[in-house]
Structure formats: C-alpha cells, structure tokens
Write a protein that holds these residues in place. Structure first.
Motif, PDB file in Angstrom:
ATOM      1  N   MET A 116      11.262  96.439  37.653  1.00 51.32           N
ATOM      2  CA  MET A 116      11.717  96.124  36.281  1.00 51.32           C
ATOM      3  C   MET A 116      11.282  97.213  35.308  1.00 51.32           C
ATOM      4  SD  MET A 116      10.789  92.061  35.999  1.00 51.32           S
ATOM      5  CE  MET A 116      10.960  91.006  37.442  1.00 51.32           C
ATOM      6  N   MET A 117      10.013  97.597  35.390  1.00 52.05           N
ATOM      7  CA  MET A 117       9.487  98.529  34.395  1.00 52.05           C
ATOM      8  C   MET A 117      10.097  99.915  34.573  1.00 52.05           C
ATOM      9  SD  MET A 117       7.808  98.595  31.714  1.00 52.05           S
ATOM     10  CE  MET A 117       6.578  97.377  31.405  1.00 52.05           C
ATOM     11  N   ALA A 118      10.245 100.353  35.829  1.00 48.65           N
ATOM     12  CA  ALA A 118      10.856 101.671  36.073  1.00 48.65           C
ATOM     13  C   ALA A 118      12.274 101.673  35.509  1.00 48.65           C
ATOM     14  CB  ALA A 118      10.867 101.974  37.570  1.00 48.65           C
ATOM     15  N   SER A 119      13.005 100.587  35.723  1.00 52.60           N
ATOM     16  CA  SER A 119      14.375 100.537  35.237  1.00 52.60           C
ATOM     17  C   SER A 119      14.431 100.470  33.708  1.00 52.60           C
ATOM     18  CB  SER A 119      15.096  99.336  35.849  1.00 52.60           C
ATOM     19  OG  SER A 119      16.391  99.241  35.324  1.00 52.60           O
ATOM     20  N   LEU A 120      13.536  99.707  33.119  1.00 55.08           N
ATOM     21  CA  LEU A 120      13.501  99.617  31.649  1.00 55.08           C
ATOM     22  C   LEU A 120      13.242 101.001  31.049  1.00 55.08           C
ATOM     23  CD1 LEU A 120      13.692  97.617  29.280  1.00 55.08           C
ATOM     24  CD2 LEU A 120      11.236  97.214  29.507  1.00 55.08           C
ATOM     25  N   MET A 121      12.442 101.823  31.729  1.00 51.80           N
ATOM     26  CA  MET A 121      12.132 103.166  31.242  1.00 51.80           C
ATOM     27  C   MET A 121      13.150 104.204  31.737  1.00 51.80           C
ATOM     28  SD  MET A 121       9.621 102.838  29.281  1.00 51.80           S
ATOM     29  CE  MET A 121       9.383 101.109  28.892  1.00 51.80           C
TER      30      MET A 121
ATOM     31  N   GLU B   5      17.289  89.422  44.247  1.00 45.56           N
ATOM     32  CA  GLU B   5      18.244  88.963  45.261  1.00 45.56           C
ATOM     33  C   GLU B   5      18.693  87.518  45.026  1.00 45.56           C
ATOM     34  OE1 GLU B   5      16.745  91.815  48.924  1.00 45.56           O
ATOM     35  OE2 GLU B   5      15.551  90.068  48.403  1.00 45.56           O
ATOM     36  N   ILE B   6      17.968  86.784  44.185  1.00 50.00           N
ATOM     37  CA  ILE B   6      18.470  85.451  43.833  1.00 50.00           C
ATOM     38  C   ILE B   6      19.164  85.477  42.473  1.00 50.00           C
ATOM     39  CG2 ILE B   6      16.804  84.171  45.240  1.00 50.00           C
ATOM     40  CD1 ILE B   6      15.198  83.639  42.713  1.00 50.00           C
ATOM     41  N   SER B   7      19.287  86.669  41.908  1.00 52.31           N
ATOM     42  CA  SER B   7      19.956  86.815  40.613  1.00 52.31           C
ATOM     43  C   SER B   7      21.470  86.836  40.795  1.00 52.31           C
ATOM     44  CB  SER B   7      19.538  88.131  39.957  1.00 52.31           C
ATOM     45  OG  SER B   7      18.170  88.105  39.607  1.00 52.31           O
ATOM     46  N   ALA B   8      22.168  86.440  39.749  1.00 57.19           N
ATOM     47  CA  ALA B   8      23.640  86.552  39.739  1.00 57.19           C
ATOM     48  C   ALA B   8      24.046  87.080  38.371  1.00 57.19           C
ATOM     49  CB  ALA B   8      24.285  85.203  39.992  1.00 57.19           C
ATOM     50  N   ARG B   9      24.971  88.004  38.360  1.00 61.98           N
ATOM     51  CA  ARG B   9      25.349  88.642  37.105  1.00 61.98           C
ATOM     52  C   ARG B   9      25.684  87.611  36.027  1.00 61.98           C
ATOM     53  NH1 ARG B   9      25.516  93.144  34.870  1.00 61.98           N
ATOM     54  NH2 ARG B   9      25.312  94.443  36.695  1.00 61.98           N
ATOM     55  N   ASN B  10      25.057  87.807  34.865  1.00 60.51           N
ATOM     56  CA  ASN B  10      25.289  86.957  33.684  1.00 60.51           C
ATOM     57  C   ASN B  10      24.707  85.552  33.774  1.00 60.51           C
ATOM     58  OD1 ASN B  10      26.574  89.052  32.339  1.00 60.51           O
ATOM     59  ND2 ASN B  10      28.543  88.536  33.292  1.00 60.51           N
ATOM     60  N   ARG B  11      23.880  85.291  34.780  1.00 61.00           N
ATOM     61  CA  ARG B  11      23.149  84.031  34.743  1.00 61.00           C
ATOM     62  C   ARG B  11      21.944  84.233  33.816  1.00 61.00           C
ATOM     63  NH1 ARG B  11      21.545  82.461  40.282  1.00 61.00           N
ATOM     64  NH2 ARG B  11      23.642  81.617  40.467  1.00 61.00           N
ATOM     65  N   ARG B  12      21.644  83.228  32.995  1.00 60.49           N
ATOM     66  CA  ARG B  12      20.596  83.437  31.997  1.00 60.49           C
ATOM     67  C   ARG B  12      19.758  82.188  31.761  1.00 60.49           C
ATOM     68  NH1 ARG B  12      21.908  85.746  26.458  1.00 60.49           N
ATOM     69  NH2 ARG B  12      19.650  85.711  26.566  1.00 60.49           N
ATOM     70  N   LEU B  38      17.694  97.078  34.962  1.00 61.21           N
ATOM     71  CA  LEU B  38      17.720  96.149  36.088  1.00 61.21           C
ATOM     72  C   LEU B  38      16.615  95.116  35.905  1.00 61.21           C
ATOM     73  CD1 LEU B  38      18.701  95.268  38.876  1.00 61.21           C
ATOM     74  CD2 LEU B  38      17.172  96.981  39.872  1.00 61.21           C
ATOM     75  N   LEU B  39      16.953  94.037  35.200  1.00 62.29           N
ATOM     76  CA  LEU B  39      16.036  92.910  35.065  1.00 62.29           C
ATOM     77  C   LEU B  39      16.692  91.717  35.748  1.00 62.29           C
ATOM     78  CD1 LEU B  39      14.773  93.252  31.365  1.00 62.29           C
ATOM     79  CD2 LEU B  39      13.787  94.190  33.452  1.00 62.29           C
ATOM     80  N   PRO B  40      15.886  90.726  36.169  1.00 66.55           N
ATOM     81  CA  PRO B  40      16.453  89.581  36.872  1.00 66.55           C
ATOM     82  C   PRO B  40      17.481  88.833  36.006  1.00 66.55           C
ATOM     83  CG  PRO B  40      14.084  89.656  37.120  1.00 66.55           C
ATOM     84  CD  PRO B  40      14.430  90.670  36.092  1.00 66.55           C
ATOM     85  N   GLU B  41      18.430  88.181  36.664  1.00 66.22           N
ATOM     86  CA  GLU B  41      19.392  87.327  35.955  1.00 66.22           C
ATOM     87  C   GLU B  41      19.341  85.984  36.651  1.00 66.22           C
ATOM     88  OE1 GLU B  41      22.913  89.244  34.490  1.00 66.22           O
ATOM     89  OE2 GLU B  41      22.185  91.224  35.107  1.00 66.22           O
ATOM     90  N   TRP B 479      12.997  98.188  44.038  1.00 63.77           N
ATOM     91  CA  TRP B 479      14.256  97.736  44.637  1.00 63.77           C
ATOM     92  C   TRP B 479      15.392  98.570  44.068  1.00 63.77           C
ATOM     93  CZ3 TRP B 479      18.501  94.423  42.856  1.00 63.77           C
ATOM     94  CH2 TRP B 479      19.272  93.922  43.917  1.00 63.77           C
ATOM     95  N   GLN B 480      16.294  99.040  44.932  1.00 59.59           N
ATOM     96  CA  GLN B 480      17.348  99.919  44.426  1.00 59.59           C
ATOM     97  C   GLN B 480      18.738  99.317  44.595  1.00 59.59           C
ATOM     98  OE1 GLN B 480      16.813 104.140  44.812  1.00 59.59           O
ATOM     99  NE2 GLN B 480      14.787 103.870  45.718  1.00 59.59           N
ATOM    100  N   GLY B 481      18.791  98.021  44.801  1.00 59.84           N
ATOM    101  CA  GLY B 481      20.105  97.373  44.925  1.00 59.84           C
ATOM    102  C   GLY B 481      20.723  97.086  43.565  1.00 59.84           C
ATOM    103  N   THR B 482      21.868  96.398  43.571  1.00 60.28           N
ATOM    104  CA  THR B 482      22.466  95.958  42.309  1.00 60.28           C
ATOM    105  C   THR B 482      22.665  94.444  42.373  1.00 60.28           C
ATOM    106  OG1 THR B 482      24.598  96.529  43.249  1.00 60.28           O
ATOM    107  CG2 THR B 482      23.696  98.058  41.624  1.00 60.28           C
ATOM    108  N   ILE B 483      22.636  93.821  41.202  1.00 60.06           N
ATOM    109  CA  ILE B 483      22.809  92.363  41.154  1.00 60.06           C
ATOM    110  C   ILE B 483      24.285  92.036  41.288  1.00 60.06           C
ATOM    111  CG2 ILE B 483      22.614  90.359  39.629  1.00 60.06           C
ATOM    112  CD1 ILE B 483      19.981  91.652  38.624  1.00 60.06           C
ATOM    113  N   ALA B 484      24.576  91.180  42.262  1.00 61.35           N
ATOM    114  CA  ALA B 484      25.994  90.884  42.558  1.00 61.35           C
ATOM    115  C   ALA B 484      26.588  89.967  41.506  1.00 61.35           C
ATOM    116  CB  ALA B 484      26.094  90.246  43.936  1.00 61.35           C
TER     117      ALA B 484
END
Lengths: 463, 484
Positions: A116-121, B5-12, B38-41, B479-484
C-alpha cells in the motif's frame, strides 16, 4: 502482588529446587557494596481502582479542544474498526517476527502495508516503518549519502520551509557522521522553493530534500525541482504527507525520473494525536537502492511444501547481523501504529483516502476565504495550499491563540516560535473532521478576539 | 489470501470516508495525482474478518509463553492500556499549550522521577523513541561531552563482543570507530584486554549488566575505574534492567549514562515490533547534554524544557516529544507497582530464571555458564546435540512452536554456539515453566527417536518452515497484481 502469579507454596518449592534459602540469595553475585535495599524514595503502589480515578482526573484536565492545529500531527476521523482490531492481543503483545512461522499475521500485514505504502508513494519498495517522520527523514538523508555513487557527496540541501523540528532532528542524527546540511531559501511571496535562484551545484551535493506540502502547507513545483536536483547528480528525497498523496502527484511521478526516496510521518493514516506518539515514519524507494534501506523489510516466500508465507528479509543490512556495518542501529520500529495504518488504508481505499484529502483541502480553503475578509487579516503566502495555511494577523499570533484557547479552540501554530519575523503569523490546519458550524465558530472567535485585542492595545496606548 | 486478492474494483466501506466532492480547481493540474494507488477495495466486514484472521496466526504474550531472551516479554496489563487510551490523552495534540497539557506532563514528570530513583542517575529525558535511539542519545552525549571540553582525540568506542548488535551500530552512527573487547570463559569482560584497549583515544564503553550472557558482571567497579582513569565514560545498555530493579543501580556501578527500554522493564506492549521507548538517564556530568524536550516542575506547574533551557543538549530526536503514549503507559505501570512491586519484579524474574535453569540442568541440558547464577535470563547450548544427533538450536526452536510456546532467542549472543537465551519473566507461573521444561525434554527425546520431526518442524502452524534464502534471493516485497 501485581501481575506476579506465585503462591507461597510455589515460592517454597521453587527455592527448594534451586537449593537457595530465599530469593535474596539469588542476588549473591552482585558485590555487596553495590547492593541497595529497595527503592524507599518511590511511592507505594496503587490499586487499579485508585489509579483509574486519578488518571481520569488527569485526562479531564487535558481538555479536549476543537483542533485547528497541525504542524506535523493531524486530526482525522479514525474508523472504529481500526483500533479495535489493532488492539487485539495477538497484534498488541507479539514482538518482532523473528520466528516467522509463529508470526504470519504480523508479517502478512506488513507485506500488505509495504504494498500500500509503496503504491501511495509511486515507488517500488517500502520498509516496514521507522520511528516517526522526522527521524525517517534523517534516515533518508543517511541512506541517500550511501546510495549516491559519488563517494565525495556528503552535502545535503534542506528546504527553508521544512518543518523546523524535522530540521533539528536531522541535525542531531546526521551531523555526528560528518555530513554537511545547507539550507535552500524560499521565495518570500509564495513560501515555496524558488526555481529562479537554483544554480549549478558543486560535485559534493548528495541529495535535495523537498517537502510536499511544505511546513507552511504550500504546494511545491516538484517536477522542476526534482529534475534540477537529479541533473546535479543528487538524489531527491520527498518528505510528504501521506493523505495529501491521494490528491497530489506522488513522489515516484515527480519530474522525468521520479523522486529517489519518499519518507514522512504516517500518523495521519489512522493513528491518534496521542500527545505526540507513538506515530510511525515511512520510507519508500526504488528497487535499485533497496540494499541501502534502513529498517525491517518483509518478503514473500514459500515454505518447505510450497505454500506461500512471509518472513523478514535482507537482514544482512541490519544491526543484529551486521553490527558495526549495519545501515542503521534501528531495531524495534513502530509495528502497532503500522498495523493501524494498514487497517485504515484498507477501510478507506483509494477513493476514500482521496475523499479525505479533498474534503480537508476544501475545508481549509473555506476557512481561509472567510478569515481574509476580516480587517487586517491576510494570507501569508500566495502558493496554493493543501490543508494548512499561514494567516497574517494585525497582532501577535500568541495573543490570538491564547484568546481562542479560552473558548476551547486550538487556533493553530504560532510561527513566532520559529522566527521573530513571523510573530504575527499563525499556521492553521483544517481537516475533514470540521463541519460548517466549526468553521463559522472559528471565524467568529477570531473576529471577536481581534477586536478585543485591538481595544486592549488601544487602551494600553492611552496609558 | 492477501487483502488485495479479496478486493473487487469499486467495492467500498463508504461510511468511513467523508462525502465525496469534486477535485479542487486551485491546484495546478500538473501537481495533481493521475494514477490510482493500489489500496484495498473491500467492505468493512471483509476488513474486520481479514485482520482478525491474520491476528490469529500470531503467537503473542496474550496467547502463548514467550520466553524471548533479552526482550522481557512480560504481561502487558490491560488496565494500563485502558487508562492511557482515555479521550483527554488520545486526542491531545503534541503542540497544545502547556496549560492544557498538565495531566500528561505530570505523568511524564513522575516517570522521570521514578527512572532516576531506579537507575541512580539523577536526570532523565523521555525523548528517545526506542532503545536503539536511547543508545544513540547516550553515546552522542558522551561525544558532546568530550567535544565541549575540547578533547577531540577520543575517536574510539569499546564494545564487548557479547553486546547487542545495536551497540556497535550506534557507536558508528555517532561517528566512532568500534573496538571489540573479548569475554573470558566465565562470561565476564576480559580485564587484561580492556586494559590494553583503553587510552587517550577512548571515548567510552558500552556495557550491559547483567550482560547478554545472563550473568552479573562482577568486576564492574574495576572496569569503571579503568575506563574513567583513561578519561572515557561508561554507557549502560538498559535492556536487562528488569533483573536488578531495587537490588542495585547502574549509577552506583559507575555508569555515566544509560537507556531504559520501557517496552521491556515497564511492560508496555511490543506491538509486533514496536513502538518502544528508550528514555535516557544521566549523572550530573552528562545532564546538560540530554536530548530535548524534558519535563520540568516549577512554581506548581509542569513545563517543557527546550533548546533555550538546555543550550548544550544534543538536540531533538523526533518531531514532537517521543512516544508519549508509551511514556504514559510506563508511568501508570510503575505507579501501580510502586516501590514494593518494582522490587518484586526483579525478585520473581530472577527466581523464575534460576528455577528454569536448574530444572533444565537437572534434566540433562547443557548450561553455557554452569557455575554462575542466572540473572533474569540464562543460556543453554545444544552444541553437543548438534554434534551427536545432527539437530540444531533452530530445529528445537521450531519444534517448540508445535508445543504451543514461542521459542527463546536463538543464536544470540554470538559467542555461544547453538544457543537459546531464555528469559521467562516474573509474570509466568510455575506451571508454565514446568510445561516448558517438559516440552524441551520431550523434544530432546524426539531428537533421538525421530529427528525428522524436528528438522521438518513446525508442523502445526499456518505455514511450514519458510525458505529464507529464497526470500532474500527472489525479492518479493510488494504485491504486483491488479484488483479485478
């Protein structure tokens, strides 16, 4: 006996096993003339009930105020879940995850935090935290000197609009290693760094520090500053507010190549003001510099049968392995505050954090716009600001702060404490926690304070 | 599963954020962020469940015996935590004027006072945010002291080879060269080597007493005399203060300055690796150099001492006042215990360590220093088992986890091969200690009959033994993936 479980019978049995007549005998290797007989100058213990009564009284004495003071520590709404989870005994009473298999909770959480922090920065790697923002900047300065390929590069440029306590902390922590700290002046109208006066620097420049936003809340022209410094062969250290980075351009995107190191105070991410700590410092960088980083790093790996797991890694940088050749002496960091920040960022998400940043910015704008309508009041600097701004007053800031304190309002930071030239200036912060009524009440309090201060001064003049 | 990995785009968890508004127009476009971090959703329930489940993968004092040597993993009282979390303290901005901070300042001042009595060093600063920062402050104070006297020749710091890794790392951070002093076979500092090492270049020495070997350094007065006569000063690493509360004091031993780990001796929670707090205490000679801010009591009012009051201070160590919340907890803890309770800490910590040591010795385990008393901790070595059974201290440590106990500190101090440094603390019961002995006896039996059980351990934890080499070689730090 508080927190000691032994019964008399336990004691007797244990002494018998040891073969000692009494507990006193266990201290027989301490030379007799070094022994003391107890601690007579310390008061007797209290019960939890007595202590509760006393501490409640003390907490009530430190009145909860309407907080418009920032200057490096910020009041934000903290979702209830954040500290209910962070205070679980399994997080609260564990230690540094040396036994990785028995610490997967903390380790995975730190890996998520690093992501999270690496991405935020906008950078590639984050460590697992440092003590606070000011000491993180000092560590970033030391790291930049190690990372800069020019061995002679031991001079750092600090901006004149850096938090004055950060500057002092950096001085304490880096000057013993013989580094040189120079100050880059600001433009007195904008309050931001002056691109016009930047010149070609000497070979010995190791790094430029850029504060975004700066201590006065102002927003810097980061792209041009970053490009200029890197053209001089210097690394760029961004010292930033993490909430602001949801709205403002992230350090990794500054200029052509991005800042090399981003660091700062993480408190705004779910950690309460709590009288000054514990907070946490963050530090992110490019992968190229990962071996120069101070502090703990968590890596993802596999176990013997191929399951994903997490462990501390690159420990060869650290004091417990490398001793006098370590990148820093840091050992314990701020794990619990990072736990809270990770949960905070999970609950807010990218959209929520941007909403916090935008709301804080808008409310600061709203208050500033209302205040400058008052006679004799104006903005200190012209640059756009994030959630904090300098207000010039027709009287000393100290008088205004005192007057508002009487109405349970913490008006802001007295800039006269930093420089005599700013004694009529106050640094005011507004976050998303303030509503329209709070802002109206603040303006009214300033208005009435200013009129009574001016009456007072007029009457003094007559005497 | 990672939270991403349990995140889903635009879930809040939308109720947690303020109402959305438009992007501001007053900030130039090129200074605004365009990429989405890239923060959790996730929903609030997903967050709560995820982090609750993660917490359950941790060993902790609240859930397991945690005899981690040199870390003093004692019970962290709940009442202390609750009182330090009262609204008036938790909402308190660090730059609030002193008139509205008297409640906190009083508690901090009381702790300064208690620490001065406990250490025999009469001036205290609570500013350092961890033990290592306290060490930095102490060594920087010694540096400042020599420089203030115009003595610029003192460029070396002496550190025993048994010291914590932070000691040499700190001396280097303060600009000193490190000279290691060897230890003799009984665990004391090698006095001849020390006498050879001191001289006009000696700035000081860093010592822990009781040492990291779990024994009291009996020659401490000779060491102090030797270093002082050479013009050097003595730094005390307070990591093991728990062992001597009310029994002896570093100030009386001849130390000039020390740090105290509040997260060890004063029972503040370790938080999965911090926060700590490392106040420094000094004698009159070094008092002017203490870091700021400190708390003073004058005219019935508490106030901060800053640069103006302390012109010779080494300066600030943080943006504000240090880890205030930890200072508050330590102050409350110390006052709950009072003078009797503080002495009992050392007594029962020492009792528990000696009991455990004797029981293990009787059960056939090898003590590193069999002729010595344990302080609050002691060392056993598996050198013999490593040779005869091919079993390492690491194997035994990992197997202990299967028995539901955290392993002691392993492979530290570096001087003793295949070692465990065991610190039970005063808050553990006799039954718990007996259980630990039983577990080690059972594991040693397993080592003889089915050694694979140890080499493959742990078997019952969320993961099996982890590949540390891979972690360092194929660095995966985010983690270098993307949230689906």
């Amino acid at each position: 006996m508080p927190f000691i479980p032994h019964t008399d019978e336990d004691l007797a049995q244990m002494l018998a096993v040891i073969g000692a007549p009494n507990i006193e005998a266990l201290f027989d290797e301490i030379p007799k003339d070094l022994r003391i007989q107890g601690l007579p100058d310390i008061a007797s213990g209290l019960t939890e009930m007595e202590m509760t009564r006393e501490m409640k009284q003390r907490a009530a004495q430190d009145t909860v105020l309407a907080c418009f003071l920032g200057a490096g520590a910020y009041e934000h709404h903290i979702p209830a879940a954040v500290w209910q989870l962070a205070s679980r005994g399994e997080f609260l009473t564990a230690y540094t995850p040396y036994q990785a298999e028995a610490s997967q909770g903390t380790l995975q959480l730190l890996y998520e935090y690093q992501t999270m922090m690496a991405s935020l920065m906008g950078l590639e790697v984050s460590n697992a935290s440092l003590y606070d923002g000011a000491s993180a900047l000092a560590e970033a300065v030391l790291m930049a000197v190690r990372a800069n390929p020019k061995l002679s590069a031991r001079r750092i440029l600090l901006p004149a609009n850096l938090h004055p306590h950060y500057r002092k902390t950096v001085e304490t922590l880096v000057l013993p290693q013989g580094l040189q700290l120079d100050i880059l002046p600001i433009n007195e109208h904008s309050g931001t760094l002056d691109l016009a006066i930047l010149k070609t620097e000497q070979e010995d420049l190791a790094a430029l520090v850029i504060a975004q936003p700066n201590f006065y809340g102002g927003i810097e022209e980061v792209d041009a500053l970053c490009d200029w410094a890197q053209a001089q062969g210097a690394l760029v250290i961004a010292v930033v507010n993490p909430t602001a980075m949801a709205l403002l351009k992230e350090p990794g995107a500054w200029g052509k190549n991005g800042a090399d190191i981003a660091c700062g105070e993480g408190q705004a991410l779910g950690v309460p003001l709590a009288g000054g700590g514990p907070y946490f410092g963050f530090l992110c960088t490019k992968m190229a510099y990962v071996r120069q980083m101070p502090g703990r790093l968590v890596g993802r790996t596999v176990d013997q049968i191929g399951n994903t797991g997490f462990s501390l890694t690159l420990q060869a940088r650290e004091q417990h392995i490398r001793r006098s050749k370590a990148t820093s002496n840091i050992c314990t960091n701020q794990g619990l505050a990072v736990t809270a920040a990770t949960i905070y960022m999970s609950l807010l998400g990218a959209t929520g954090l941007a909403d916090v940043a935008k709301a804080s910015h808008a409310k600061a704008q709203q208050l500033a716009a209302a205040l400058i309508k008052l006679p004799g009041v104006s903005l200190g600097f012209k640059a756009p600001f994030f959630h904090e701004f300098v207000l010039k007053l027709p009287c000393p800031a100290a008088s205004l702060i005192k007057a508002l304190l009487a109405q349970d309002i913490l008006a802001g930071f007295d800039l006269g404490l930093v420089s005599e030239q700013f004694k009529n200036a106050v640094l005011i912060c507004v976050t998303e926690t303030k509503n329209n009524a709070d802002i109206t009440a603040y303006v009214a309090a300033v208005e009435s304070a200013l009129s009574s201060i001016s009456i007072e001064e007029t009457s003094h003049a007559h005497i | 599963m990672l939270i991403f990995e349990i995140s889903a785009r635009n879930r809040r968890a939308a109720v947690q954020a303020p109402r959305p508004i438009a992007t501001p127009k007053d900030i130039p476009q090129h200074l605004l962020r365009t990429s989405r971090p890239l923060l959790p959703e996730v929903s609030e329930l997903q967050t709560v469940r995820h982090y609750t489940q993660l917490s359950q993968k941790n060993f902790s004092i609240d859930t397991q015996f945690y005899p981690l040597g040199s870390c003093t993993m004692k019970y962290n009282p709940r009442g202390v935590h609750a009182l330090a979390s009262l609204e008036g303290f938790i909402s308190h901005h660090p730059l609030t004027p002193e008139a509205h901070s008297q409640g906190y300042l009083k508690s901090a001042y009381e702790l300064q006072d208690i620490l001065a009595h406990v250490t025999g060093l009469n001036a205290v600063s609570l500013a350092p945010m961890a033990g290592a920062q306290g060490e930095f402050a102490g060594v920087a104070m010694i540096r400042a002291y020599h420089l203030a006297r115009g003595d610029t020749a003192r460029t070396e710091f002496l550190v025993p080879d048994a010291a914590h890794g932070t000691n040499p790392a700190t001396a280097v951070m303060c600009g000193f060269k490190v000279k290691e002093i060897p230890t003799d076979k009984n665990g004391d500092v090698d006095l001849d080597a020390l006498k050879q090492a001191v001289g006009p270049h000696t700035a000081g020495i860093m010592l822990t007493n009781p040492s990291t070997l779990g024994v009291f350094e009996r020659q401490i007065r000779t060491i102090a005399k030797t270093v002082h006569e050479a013009g050097g000063l003595l730094y005390y690493d307070g990591a093991n203060l728990n062992a001597i509360l009310g029994k002896t004091r570093p100030g009386d031993m001849g130390f000039d300055v020390m740090h105290i780990n509040l997260h060890k001796t004063f029972a503040t929670p370790h938080g999965g690796g911090g926060p700590g707090s490392g106040p420094v205490a000094a004698n009159d000679r070094l008092k002017p150099f203490l870091p700021i801010p400190r708390v003073a009591f004058e005219n019935q009012t508490y106030r901060w001492l800053t640069e103006k009051d302390c012109p010779q201070s080494i300066g600030r160590l943080s943006a504000f006042v240090g880890n205030a919340g930890i200072i508050l907890r330590a102050s409350i803890y110390a006052r709950l215990l009072g003078r009797e309770g503080l002495c009992r800490v050392a007594e029962y910590a020492t009792l528990n360590a000696n009991y455990l040591m004797v029981r293990l010795q009787k059960a056939g385990f090898t003590l590193a220093f069999p002729t010595r008393r344990a302080s609050h901790e002691f060392i056993i070595t598996f050198k013999q088992e490593a040779k005869t059974l091919g079993i390492t201290a690491k194997d035994i440590a990992k197997r202990l986890l299967d028995y539901g106990m955290h392993a002691p500190t392993t492979y530290f101090p570096l001087l003793v091969a295949e070692c465990f440094l065991i610190e039970p603390t005063e808050t553990e019961s006799k039954e718990e200690l007996d259980r630990f002995v039983d577990a080690l006896i059972a594991i040693l039996e397993e080592a003889k009959t089915s050694p694979e059980l140890l080499k493959q351990a742990p078997h019952t934890l969320p993961v099996r033994r982890l590949d540390d080499l891979k972690a360092a070689k194929d660095l995966d730090l985010r983690w270098q993936g993307t949230i689906a």
